[in-house]
Design a protein around this motif. Structure first.
Motif, PDB file in Angstrom:
ATOM      1  N   ALA A 204       0.843  -1.202   0.000  1.00  0.00           N
ATOM      2  CA  ALA A 204       0.000   0.000   0.000  1.00  0.00           C
ATOM      3  C   ALA A 204       0.870   1.240   0.000  1.00  0.00           C
ATOM      4  O   ALA A 204       1.697   1.430   0.896  1.00  0.00           O
ATOM      5  N   VAL A 205       0.701   2.071  -1.014  1.00  0.00           N
ATOM      6  CA  VAL A 205       1.331   3.392  -1.022  1.00  0.00           C
ATOM      7  C   VAL A 205       0.601   4.187   0.068  1.00  0.00           C
ATOM      8  O   VAL A 205      -0.631   4.249   0.075  1.00  0.00           O
ATOM      9  N   THR A 206       1.386   4.763   1.001  1.00  0.00           N
ATOM     10  CA  THR A 206       0.784   5.239   2.246  1.00  0.00           C
ATOM     11  C   THR A 206       1.167   6.671   2.630  1.00  0.00           C
ATOM     12  O   THR A 206       1.927   6.873   3.586  1.00  0.00           O
ATOM     13  N   PRO A 207       0.661   7.662   1.897  1.00  0.00           N
ATOM     14  CA  PRO A 207       0.833   9.024   2.418  1.00  0.00           C
ATOM     15  C   PRO A 207      -0.009   9.127   3.696  1.00  0.00           C
ATOM     16  O   PRO A 207      -1.204   8.861   3.663  1.00  0.00           O
ATOM     17  N   ARG A 208       0.603   9.501   4.818  1.00  0.00           N
ATOM     18  CA  ARG A 208      -0.103   9.428   6.113  1.00  0.00           C
ATOM     19  C   ARG A 208      -1.443  10.159   6.074  1.00  0.00           C
ATOM     20  O   ARG A 208      -2.482   9.594   6.344  1.00  0.00           O
ATOM     21  N   PHE A 209      -1.400  11.426   5.744  1.00  0.00           N
ATOM     22  CA  PHE A 209      -2.574  12.238   5.385  1.00  0.00           C
ATOM     23  C   PHE A 209      -2.021  13.481   4.713  1.00  0.00           C
ATOM     24  O   PHE A 209      -0.814  13.764   4.787  1.00  0.00           O
ATOM     25  N   ALA A 210      -2.887  14.227   4.042  1.00  0.00           N
ATOM     26  CA  ALA A 210      -2.392  15.321   3.203  1.00  0.00           C
ATOM     27  C   ALA A 210      -1.630  16.356   4.028  1.00  0.00           C
ATOM     28  O   ALA A 210      -0.772  17.067   3.493  1.00  0.00           O
ATOM     29  N   VAL A 211      -1.916  16.429   5.327  1.00  0.00           N
ATOM     30  CA  VAL A 211      -1.232  17.403   6.189  1.00  0.00           C
ATOM     31  C   VAL A 211       0.281  17.194   6.195  1.00  0.00           C
ATOM     32  O   VAL A 211       1.046  18.164   6.212  1.00  0.00           O
ATOM     33  N   THR A 212       0.713  15.932   6.182  1.00  0.00           N
ATOM     34  CA  THR A 212       2.146  15.649   6.350  1.00  0.00           C
ATOM     35  C   THR A 212       2.860  15.327   5.035  1.00  0.00           C
ATOM     36  O   THR A 212       3.951  14.746   5.054  1.00  0.00           O
ATOM     37  N   SER A 213       2.256  15.682   3.908  1.00  0.00           N
ATOM     38  CA  SER A 213       2.948  15.510   2.627  1.00  0.00           C
ATOM     39  C   SER A 213       2.928  16.822   1.843  1.00  0.00           C
ATOM     40  O   SER A 213       1.881  17.493   1.788  1.00  0.00           O
ATOM     41  N   THR A 214       4.052  17.137   1.214  1.00  0.00           N
ATOM     42  CA  THR A 214       4.060  18.270   0.293  1.00  0.00           C
ATOM     43  C   THR A 214       3.339  17.854  -1.000  1.00  0.00           C
ATOM     44  O   THR A 214       3.116  16.660  -1.244  1.00  0.00           O
ATOM     45  N   GLU A 215       3.029  18.834  -1.816  1.00  0.00           N
ATOM     46  CA  GLU A 215       2.380  18.519  -3.091  1.00  0.00           C
ATOM     47  C   GLU A 215       3.264  17.601  -3.933  1.00  0.00           C
ATOM     48  O   GLU A 215       2.767  16.681  -4.594  1.00  0.00           O
ATOM     49  N   SER A 216       4.574  17.839  -3.897  1.00  0.00           N
ATOM     50  CA  SER A 216       5.471  16.967  -4.684  1.00  0.00           C
ATOM     51  C   SER A 216       5.414  15.536  -4.178  1.00  0.00           C
ATOM     52  O   SER A 216       5.467  14.586  -4.965  1.00  0.00           O
ATOM     53  N   GLN A 217       5.314  15.363  -2.865  1.00  0.00           N
ATOM     54  CA  GLN A 217       5.255  13.987  -2.360  1.00  0.00           C
ATOM     55  C   GLN A 217       3.935  13.317  -2.752  1.00  0.00           C
ATOM     56  O   GLN A 217       3.920  12.126  -3.097  1.00  0.00           O
ATOM     57  N   LEU A 218       2.844  14.064  -2.712  1.00  0.00           N
ATOM     58  CA  LEU A 218       1.552  13.487  -3.123  1.00  0.00           C
ATOM     59  C   LEU A 218       1.595  13.084  -4.599  1.00  0.00           C
ATOM     60  O   LEU A 218       1.065  12.049  -5.000  1.00  0.00           O
ATOM     61  N   GLU A 219       2.253  13.916  -5.387  1.00  0.00           N
ATOM     62  CA  GLU A 219       2.407  13.623  -6.821  1.00  0.00           C
ATOM     63  C   GLU A 219       3.193  12.325  -7.028  1.00  0.00           C
ATOM     64  O   GLU A 219       2.814  11.464  -7.811  1.00  0.00           O
ATOM     65  N   LYS A 220       4.287  12.193  -6.281  1.00  0.00           N
ATOM     66  CA  LYS A 220       5.121  10.984  -6.350  1.00  0.00           C
ATOM     67  C   LYS A 220       4.340   9.755  -5.888  1.00  0.00           C
ATOM     68  O   LYS A 220       4.474   8.659  -6.443  1.00  0.00           O
ATOM     69  N   ALA A 221       3.549   9.947  -4.834  1.00  0.00           N
ATOM     70  CA  ALA A 221       2.755   8.840  -4.299  1.00  0.00           C
ATOM     71  C   ALA A 221       1.789   8.322  -5.363  1.00  0.00           C
ATOM     72  O   ALA A 221       1.639   7.115  -5.562  1.00  0.00           O
ATOM     73  N   ALA A 222       1.157   9.246  -6.067  1.00  0.00           N
ATOM     74  CA  ALA A 222       0.206   8.854  -7.105  1.00  0.00           C
ATOM     75  C   ALA A 222       0.911   8.122  -8.248  1.00  0.00           C
ATOM     76  O   ALA A 222       0.410   7.135  -8.786  1.00  0.00           O
ATOM     77  N   GLU A 223       2.094   8.615  -8.586  1.00  0.00           N
ATOM     78  CA  GLU A 223       2.881   7.974  -9.654  1.00  0.00           C
ATOM     79  C   GLU A 223       3.124   6.505  -9.299  1.00  0.00           C
ATOM     80  O   GLU A 223       2.938   5.609 -10.121  1.00  0.00           O
ATOM     81  N   LEU A 224       3.506   6.287  -8.045  1.00  0.00           N
ATOM     82  CA  LEU A 224       3.776   4.919  -7.592  1.00  0.00           C
ATOM     83  C   LEU A 224       2.492   4.089  -7.541  1.00  0.00           C
ATOM     84  O   LEU A 224       2.459   2.939  -8.002  1.00  0.00           O
ATOM     85  N   PHE A 225       1.429   4.667  -7.006  1.00  0.00           N
ATOM     86  CA  PHE A 225       0.133   3.972  -6.883  1.00  0.00           C
ATOM     87  C   PHE A 225      -0.316   3.428  -8.237  1.00  0.00           C
ATOM     88  O   PHE A 225      -0.840   2.304  -8.332  1.00  0.00           O
ATOM     89  N   HIS A 226      -0.084   4.199  -9.288  1.00  0.00           N
ATOM     90  CA  HIS A 226      -0.561   3.784 -10.616  1.00  0.00           C
ATOM     91  C   HIS A 226       0.487   3.011 -11.415  1.00  0.00           C
ATOM     92  O   HIS A 226       0.241   2.640 -12.558  1.00  0.00           O
ATOM     93  N   SER A 227       1.644   2.758 -10.784  1.00  0.00           N
ATOM     94  CA  SER A 227       2.744   2.173 -11.557  1.00  0.00           C
ATOM     95  C   SER A 227       2.666   0.650 -11.662  1.00  0.00           C
ATOM     96  O   SER A 227       3.337   0.056 -12.489  1.00  0.00           O
ATOM     97  N   ARG A 228       1.892   0.024 -10.804  1.00  0.00           N
ATOM     98  CA  ARG A 228       1.831  -1.435 -10.799  1.00  0.00           C
ATOM     99  C   ARG A 228       0.427  -1.908 -10.562  1.00  0.00           C
ATOM    100  O   ARG A 228      -0.311  -1.317  -9.791  1.00  0.00           O
ATOM    101  N   GLN A 229       0.101  -3.017 -11.136  1.00  0.00           N
ATOM    102  CA  GLN A 229      -1.205  -3.634 -10.972  1.00  0.00           C
ATOM    103  C   GLN A 229      -1.465  -3.977  -9.503  1.00  0.00           C
ATOM    104  O   GLN A 229      -0.590  -4.559  -8.850  1.00  0.00           O
ATOM    105  N   GLY A 230      -2.605  -3.573  -9.030  1.00  0.00           N
ATOM    106  CA  GLY A 230      -3.047  -4.064  -7.724  1.00  0.00           C
ATOM    107  C   GLY A 230      -2.475  -3.379  -6.506  1.00  0.00           C
ATOM    108  O   GLY A 230      -2.744  -3.800  -5.383  1.00  0.00           O
TER     109      GLY A 230
END
Ligand code: GUN
Ligand code: ZN
Length: 434
Positions: A204-230
């Motif tokens: 599980a890609v796990t940004p704790r909550f939006a409070v503790t991530s910068t926009e760049s980290q959220l962007e990176k998290a999404a990239e990873l979330f969509h990078s692999r099946q399941g």
């Protein structure tokens, strides 16, 4: 039946499982109950469930039958949101979310820089889940790569179907808990490559909550979330009013809290949002359309004073909901105690959680919320044989109360209102005693 019975196991007892939401369908169709039943397991997989008298004569003569007569066999509980590093801060006094994080959660999570400590807690945590009848969990870890790694390692050794990942956080938390310049991306990718799809594990890609991530980290998290099946996406949403206010300040361009996750592509099937208490109609509609799921965390929502989750409203919109203990904001590893608090939370809103619905949510409902209903959550043939044996007479009071019940629903209700870890006789992981 199989002529070679060496890998065949049979479990006798009262057997209950769900094939659908008993509130949506005619309960007759959604509920399977065998008062004197037999669960047949082959190579860790459910082969059949039937009335004992019908199925037992068909078994090869040397089949070992484990007798749980008088007890209730159900699919293992599914805990859709829990923090393993918060095991040692459960029941910490006197704070609401943001202060609770600062005073208790963050300092304790900092201690997971020590691998030896992380390993000891991970072992206790997994044993405690099994002791409470929980066989699958979606688990938040800490920011430390090795803390997620050790939990995944131990889950693999125990053959558990678990979902976890390293927590992503790179701002608005103590320095010692922040991801470095790669923003946690390298560690997350490494862990996902090592563990996702290994044994019964998912990452599980796990940004704790939006409070503790910068926009760049959220962007990176999404990239990873969509990078692999399941892959999964696991985070928190709209738990506390001060938290929501902070989101407005940190992301001034956002229309609402969910908008922040949406903007970066952090919604969709296999995305789970814990709490989701203070949502607008629009946020509920958008969560439903996206196919995201919600974790209902009643003991935590009460204990941290966050609010009352409106199950009816979310369910009416078609959002899959799973139950969650949310240790250590939550106060019990027991799914039975969690269901009892869920009942009370809904009572306060004029809603009634039936026992059938409650046990559905804690088993197949949770599996559905995690997209795992083809693997776990019921005893349909082909499902992994993760199950729990419940003692319906675990305490003198429960025994007295059960003695005056007339129906299955009444007995289940007593069990969820009065039961706890003492009600769990044994937990099985793919047919093996945990
Ligand atoms: N929101 C962000 N982090 C946490 C946490 O650790 N617990 C709870 N309950 N809510 C959170
Ligand atoms: Zn949480």
């Amino acid at each position: 039946m199989n002529s070679d019975s060496s890998d065949l196991q049979a479990f006798k007892g009262s057997i209950l499982f769900f094939t659908d939401d008993p509130d949506q369908l005619d309960a007759e169709q959604a509920v399977r109950y065998y008062e004197k039943g037999l669960l047949l397991v082959e190579d860790g997989i459910v082969k059949a469930v039937e009335n004992f008298d019908e199925l037992s004569p068909t078994l090869p003569p040397d089949t070992e039958v484990t007798d749980y007569s008088g007890q209730l066999i159900i699919p293992g509980f599914v805990d859709t949101h829990i923090h393993y590093p918060q095991t040692d801060i459960v029941a910490s006094y006197g704070k609401q979310l943001l202060d609770w994080l600062e005073n208790y959660a963050f300092p304790r999570e900092g201690m997971f820089s020590d691998l030896t400590y992380a390993e000891e807690v991970a072992e206790f945590f997994l044993q405690e889940l099994a002791r409470n009848g929980t066989t699958t969990a979606q688990v938040m870890s800490t920011v430390h790569e090795h803390a997620a790694d050790i939990l995944l390692q131990k889950s693999l050794e125990k053959n558990l179907r678990m979902i976890t990942g390293k927590t992503l956080m790179n701002c608005n938390a103590p320095e010692y808990l922040l991801d470095g310049p790669s923003m946690g991306f390298d560690s997350s990718l490494k862990l996902a490559e090592k563990w996702h799809g290994t044994g019964r594990l998912s990452y599980a890609v796990t940004p704790r909550f939006a409070v503790t991530s910068t926009e760049s980290q959220l962007e990176k998290a999404a990239e990873l979330f969509h990078s692999r099946q399941g892959l999964y996406l696991h985070t928190h949403l709209s738990e506390n009013l001060n938290e929501i206010e902070m989101i407005r300040t940190l992301f001034p361009w956002s229309n609402d809290y969910l908008d922040v996750y949406e903007r970066f592509g952090l919604v969709g099937p296999r995305a789970t949002f814990a709490h989701a208490i203070h949502l607008s109609d629009s946020e509920i509609d958008r969560l439903a359309i996206s196919g995201s799921s919600i974790s209902f965390c009643p003991t935590s929502n009460l204990f941290i004073g966050s609010g009352l989750f409106n199950l009816e409203r979310v369910t009416a919109a078609g959002i899959p909901v799973g139950m969650a203990t949310d240790i250590g904001g939550g106060t019990s590893f027991s799914m039975l105690k969690t269901l009892a608090e869920a009942y009370k939370v809904l009572q306060l809103q004029g809603q009634s959680l039936s026992a059938l619905k409650a046990f559905y949510l804690a088993t197949l409902g949770g599996a559905r919320a995690l997209g795992l209903a083809d693997q776990i959550g019921s005893f349909l043939p082909g499902r992994e044989a993760d199950f729990t044996v419940l003692n319906v007479n675990a305490t003198p009071l429960i025994e007295r109360r059960i003695a005056v019940t007339q129906t299955l629903e009444e007995r289940l209700f007593v069990l969820m209102m009065l039961g706890d870890d003492r009600s769990i006789t044994q937990t099985y992981i793919m047919g093996k005693a945990a």
